[in-house]
Scaffold this active site. Structure first.
Site, PDB file in Angstrom:
ATOM      1  N   ASN A  10     -13.290 -17.132  13.265  1.00  0.00           N
ATOM      2  CA  ASN A  10     -13.247 -18.259  12.337  1.00  0.00           C
ATOM      3  C   ASN A  10     -12.486 -17.786  11.104  1.00  0.00           C
ATOM      4  OD1 ASN A  10     -13.698 -20.305  10.535  1.00  0.00           O
ATOM      5  ND2 ASN A  10     -15.926 -20.014  10.405  1.00  0.00           N
ATOM      6  N   LYS A  12     -11.645 -19.456   8.582  1.00  0.00           N
ATOM      7  CA  LYS A  12     -12.077 -20.181   7.374  1.00  0.00           C
ATOM      8  C   LYS A  12     -10.845 -20.625   6.570  1.00  0.00           C
ATOM      9  CE  LYS A  12     -16.457 -17.763   7.613  1.00  0.00           C
ATOM     10  NZ  LYS A  12     -17.636 -17.232   6.918  1.00  0.00           N
ATOM     11  N   HIS A  96     -21.170 -25.460  10.902  1.00  0.00           N
ATOM     12  CA  HIS A  96     -21.132 -24.135  10.268  1.00  0.00           C
ATOM     13  C   HIS A  96     -21.948 -24.183   8.973  1.00  0.00           C
ATOM     14  CE1 HIS A  96     -19.677 -20.579   8.193  1.00  0.00           C
ATOM     15  NE2 HIS A  96     -19.359 -20.120   9.380  1.00  0.00           N
ATOM     16  N   GLU A  98     -21.425 -23.116   6.138  1.00  0.00           N
ATOM     17  CA  GLU A  98     -20.665 -23.510   4.937  1.00  0.00           C
ATOM     18  C   GLU A  98     -20.471 -25.019   4.895  1.00  0.00           C
ATOM     19  OE1 GLU A  98     -17.495 -20.692   5.619  1.00  0.00           O
ATOM     20  OE2 GLU A  98     -18.955 -19.101   5.243  1.00  0.00           O
ATOM     21  N   GLU A 168     -25.912 -17.991  13.530  1.00  0.00           N
ATOM     22  CA  GLU A 168     -25.367 -17.325  12.359  1.00  0.00           C
ATOM     23  C   GLU A 168     -26.408 -17.373  11.246  1.00  0.00           C
ATOM     24  OE1 GLU A 168     -20.775 -17.241  12.468  1.00  0.00           O
ATOM     25  OE2 GLU A 168     -21.386 -19.047  11.438  1.00  0.00           O
ATOM     26  N   GLY A 174     -20.788 -13.112   5.564  1.00  0.00           N
ATOM     27  CA  GLY A 174     -19.944 -12.673   4.454  1.00  0.00           C
ATOM     28  C   GLY A 174     -20.643 -11.728   3.501  1.00  0.00           C
ATOM     29  N   SER A 214     -21.252 -11.027   9.652  1.00  0.00           N
ATOM     30  CA  SER A 214     -20.847  -9.635   9.398  1.00  0.00           C
ATOM     31  C   SER A 214     -20.668  -8.817  10.670  1.00  0.00           C
ATOM     32  CB  SER A 214     -21.831  -8.957   8.430  1.00  0.00           C
ATOM     33  OG  SER A 214     -21.828  -9.626   7.178  1.00  0.00           O
TER      34      SER A 214
HETATM   35  P1  13P Z   1     -18.447 -13.043   8.424  1.00  0.00           P
HETATM   36  O1  13P Z   1     -18.119 -12.391   9.753  1.00  0.00           O
HETATM   37  O2  13P Z   1     -17.371 -12.904   7.409  1.00  0.00           O
HETATM   38  O3  13P Z   1     -19.809 -12.635   7.947  1.00  0.00           O
HETATM   39  O4  13P Z   1     -18.525 -14.624   8.721  1.00  0.00           O
HETATM   40  C1  13P Z   1     -19.285 -15.093   9.761  1.00  0.00           C
HETATM   41  C2  13P Z   1     -19.008 -16.525   9.968  1.00  0.00           C
HETATM   42  O5  13P Z   1     -19.379 -17.364   9.170  1.00  0.00           O
HETATM   43  C3  13P Z   1     -18.240 -16.921  11.158  1.00  0.00           C
HETATM   44  O6  13P Z   1     -18.271 -18.302  11.337  1.00  0.00           O
END
Ligand code: 13P
Length: 252
Positions: A10, A12, A96, A98, A168, A174, A214
């Protein structure tokens, strides 16, 4: 039937069309012959055409990061499932964390988007996961179960099997803090038990569940070795060819 590993990146809101195209070209060279695993990248919407172009005639798949539930209409700024499908996407991330926390996607909207994915010919990757305070309050399983039931509501069993679930935990996204392999496995097994108690038995046996939060080359192999972890949804480590390729190889 064994579940085929599925590693997704992803990207983002990173990498515009030029940079995304460059990363896609590098991934193509490195991963073209990787046949044991499904591989997908989800660039920002604007970069999808350039990435689809670079990955044409490879097995590498392209997904969208979100979609609007309607096919078209007066929804300024939004992109619909049929548009992503036309652009060459096969999958779409839905729910997601976010999207849920920053843009107000609640369970009802998430379900509308899951339904819209299927009606536009895209396969959803349904993201679920608890926050740190929910985990500390002992609510992780109930939160995830509720997100699953709501997100999958109204789907036929064969559609659930075609859906990928991405667990997740919000506290691991992150942050550099990864769920331990045991913590992740425990929740993945719980997710599978929710599927088993809701649908005919082939659904729990065949539905793929990715872990996200992560994931990096140093922890991927141990996570992916867990019996109920079928792949990874990778954020930061999907942005460089070396780390994403290393994670894919850990899964193949
Ligand atoms: P990170 O791997 O940066 O923690 O992000 C995970 C994520 O949100 C994938 O959709």
């Amino acid at each position: 039937m064994a579940r085929r590993p599925f590693i997704a990146g992803n990207w983002k809101m990173n990498l515009g069309p030029a940079a995304a195209g460059e990363l896609a070209s590098s991934l193509k060279s490195a991963l073209m012959d990787e046949t044991g695993v499904d591989i997908l990248v989800a660039p920002t919407a604007l970069a999808i055409p350039s990435v689809v172009d670079k990955l044409r005639h490879t097995g590498l798949l392209v997904g969208a990061q979100d979609l609007h539930p309607a096919n078209n209409g007066a929804y300024t700024s939004q992109v619909s499932g049929p548009m992503f499908r036309e652009a060459g996407c096969t999958h779409v991330l839905v729910g997601h964390s976010e999207r849920r926390s920053l843009f107000g996607d609640d369970d009802e909207v998430v379900n509308e988007k899951v339904q819209a994915s299927f009606s536009s010919g895209l396969l959803p990757i349904l993201c679920v996961g608890e926050t740190l305070s929910q985990r500390e309050a002992g609510q992780a399983e109930s939160v995830v179960a509720a997100q699953l039931h709501a997100g999958l509501a109204g789907l036929a069993p064969d559609q659930v099997v075609s859906t990928t679930i991405a667990y997740e935990p919000v506290w691991a996204i992150g942050t550099g803090v990864t769920a331990s392999p045991d913590q992740a496995q425990e929740m993945h097994a719980f997710i599978r038990s929710v599927l088993a108690s809701t649908y005919p038995s082939f659904v729990a046996a065949q539905t793929r569940i990715q872990y996200g939060g992560s994931v990096k080359p140093s922890n991927a192999a141990e996570l992916l070795a867990q019996p109920d972890i079928d792949g990874a949804l990778v954020g930061g480590a999907a942005l460089t060819v070396e780390s994403f390729v290393a994670i894919v190889r850990a899964g193949s």
